[in-house]
Design an enzyme around this catalytic site. Structure first.
Site, short mmCIF file in Angstrom:
data_model
loop_
_atom_site.label_atom_id
_atom_site.label_comp_id
_atom_site.label_asym_id
_atom_site.label_seq_id
_atom_site.Cartn_x
_atom_site.Cartn_y
_atom_site.Cartn_z
N ARG A 193 0.86 -1.17 0.00
CA ARG A 193 0.00 0.00 0.00
C ARG A 193 0.90 1.23 0.00
O ARG A 193 2.03 1.20 0.50
CB ARG A 193 -0.89 0.02 1.24
CG ARG A 193 -1.81 -1.19 1.39
CD ARG A 193 -2.55 -1.13 2.72
NE ARG A 193 -3.47 -2.24 2.87
CZ ARG A 193 -3.16 -3.39 3.48
NH1 ARG A 193 -1.93 -3.56 3.98
NH2 ARG A 193 -4.04 -4.36 3.58
N LYS A 248 -2.14 -2.88 7.89
CA LYS A 248 -3.31 -2.50 8.68
C LYS A 248 -3.35 -3.30 9.97
O LYS A 248 -3.02 -4.48 10.00
CB LYS A 248 -4.59 -2.73 7.87
CG LYS A 248 -4.76 -1.75 6.71
CD LYS A 248 -6.09 -1.96 6.02
CE LYS A 248 -6.30 -0.92 4.92
NZ LYS A 248 -7.58 -1.13 4.21
N HIS A 286 -3.33 2.98 -5.62
CA HIS A 286 -3.59 1.57 -5.35
C HIS A 286 -3.52 0.72 -6.61
O HIS A 286 -3.53 -0.51 -6.53
CB HIS A 286 -4.99 1.43 -4.72
CG HIS A 286 -4.98 0.69 -3.42
ND1 HIS A 286 -4.12 1.00 -2.38
CD2 HIS A 286 -5.73 -0.35 -2.97
CE1 HIS A 286 -4.37 0.20 -1.36
NE2 HIS A 286 -5.32 -0.64 -1.69
N ARG A 288 -0.79 -1.85 -6.88
CA ARG A 288 -1.08 -2.98 -5.97
C ARG A 288 -2.07 -3.94 -6.63
O ARG A 288 -1.88 -5.16 -6.59
CB ARG A 288 -1.63 -2.44 -4.66
CG ARG A 288 -2.03 -3.49 -3.61
CD ARG A 288 -2.37 -2.74 -2.32
NE ARG A 288 -3.12 -3.55 -1.37
CZ ARG A 288 -2.57 -4.34 -0.45
NH1 ARG A 288 -1.25 -4.47 -0.40
NH2 ARG A 288 -3.32 -5.01 0.41
N HIS A 307 -3.95 -9.29 3.52
CA HIS A 307 -5.39 -9.31 3.77
C HIS A 307 -5.72 -10.25 4.92
O HIS A 307 -5.27 -11.40 4.94
CB HIS A 307 -6.15 -9.79 2.52
CG HIS A 307 -6.17 -8.79 1.42
ND1 HIS A 307 -6.43 -9.14 0.10
CD2 HIS A 307 -5.97 -7.45 1.41
CE1 HIS A 307 -6.39 -8.06 -0.65
NE2 HIS A 307 -6.11 -7.02 0.12
N TYR A 315 -9.72 -10.27 -6.96
CA TYR A 315 -8.74 -10.36 -8.03
C TYR A 315 -8.99 -11.57 -8.93
O TYR A 315 -8.58 -11.56 -10.10
CB TYR A 315 -7.33 -10.40 -7.45
CG TYR A 315 -6.99 -9.12 -6.73
CD1 TYR A 315 -6.82 -7.93 -7.44
CD2 TYR A 315 -6.89 -9.07 -5.35
CE1 TYR A 315 -6.55 -6.74 -6.79
CE2 TYR A 315 -6.62 -7.89 -4.69
CZ TYR A 315 -6.45 -6.73 -5.42
OH TYR A 315 -6.19 -5.55 -4.77
#
Length: 298
Positions: free
Chosen positions: A149, A173, A244, A247, A270, A279
């Site tokens: 990110r 995150k 983004h 990515r 994730h 994706y």
């Protein structure tokens, strides 16, 4: 001030004082309630407390017929749910017309993905004859090679580099640390940046951060976004490219080349694989497009 306006203003005060919401959020929620109040007046209803589920459903149908986007309708439902919970909690009513109102599902927006050729043009856009171009080339290479990110790139530090092992570490995150492989090409550009560009930008100062601005300080997300926009224009890429996008392109390209979905989940950091599954939709869509273009009986 009408009863509708007074109740809307009181709701806004409640969101600010009791809920502690930011000014933008308060403005957004109260605007939705205000628009609902305007609709009620067109229906001869002058009080939020005289609303039932049918009235709400008719309002949502009216929004849709006006061409409102699905996500706008979802936001309206969210605001009205919050508003009527507030009315119940403050004992202004005992009935909640939103109790059995289901919001429409979010529209699935597939993120923009660059082709490999477009990525090549984007990565080649910086002028690597100067210190800024070397830095920007290294940044773009790292974004595409690792799927970081932009916020992770901004906080990347020298101690996070393990180039001799072909790895970098990052804090994603939820302060979740992960180790990500980095290819030879991106690693080489980092080495060039460390040798020829970073010392000049640093100006005999010290900084723990890998990528620096012209004053020797860390770059911001906004600065990187502006640079990407400029290089997209230079590369003549006719797509809506965001920070983004590299990515998304990273994830899509490695999936198309046979990577396992669980591996991609780990690389992207994730927490839930359902986030990564978008994706697979992109890959299938592109595979279908290739099939339709090249198969003789498509």
């Amino acid at each position: 001030m009408t009863t509708l306006a007074m109740m809307t203003a009181d709701f806004g005060h409640y969101l600010t004082v009791e809920q502690g919401l930011a000014a933008n959020s308060v403005s957004s929620y109260t605007q939705e309630v205000r628009e609902f109040g305007d609709y009620l007046q067109t229906q001869g209803v002058g009080d939020f407390l005289r609303v039932d589920r049918v009235t709400v459903m008719n309002y949502l149908a009216a929004l849709t017929s006006q061409g409102k986007a699905r996500n706008s309708v979802i936001h309206a439902v969210s605001a009205l749910r919050k508003f009527y919970r507030y009315l119940v909690q403050t004992h202004q009513t005992t009935t909640n017309p939103m109790a059995n109102v289901a919001a429409p599902k979010h529209a699935e927006h597939l993120p923009a993905v660059l082709t490999v050729a477009e990525v090549d043009r984007l990565l080649a856009a910086p002028d690597t004859t100067d210190k800024y171009g070397i830095r920007d080339r290294a940044m773009l290479e790292v974004l595409y090679a690792t799927g970081l990110r932009v916020s992770e790139l901004v906080h990347l530090k020298l101690v996070d580099l393990h180039l001799e092992m072909g790895l970098i570490q990052t804090l994603g995150k939820g302060d979740k640390e992960r180790i990500v492989p980095i290819g030879d090409v991106a690693s080489d550009w980092i080495q060039q940046y460390l040798q020829h560009s970073r010392p000049v930008l640093l100006k005999q100062r010290t900084s723990p951060y890998l990528f620096l601005n012209a004053h020797g300080g860390g770059l911001t997300r906004q600065a990187i976004w502006q640079k990407i926009k400029r290089y997209v224009a230079l590369a003549d890429i006719q797509k809506d490219v965001t920070p983004h996008t590299l990515r998304h392109s990273f994830a899509t390209h490695i999936l198309e080349n046979g990577a396992d979905l669980r591996v991609v989940q780990e690389l992207l950091g994730h927490a839930d694989i359902t986030t990564t599954q978008i994706y697979t939709h992109i890959s299938k869509k592109r595979l279908t497009a290739v099939y339709d273009r090249y198969h003789p009986r498509a």
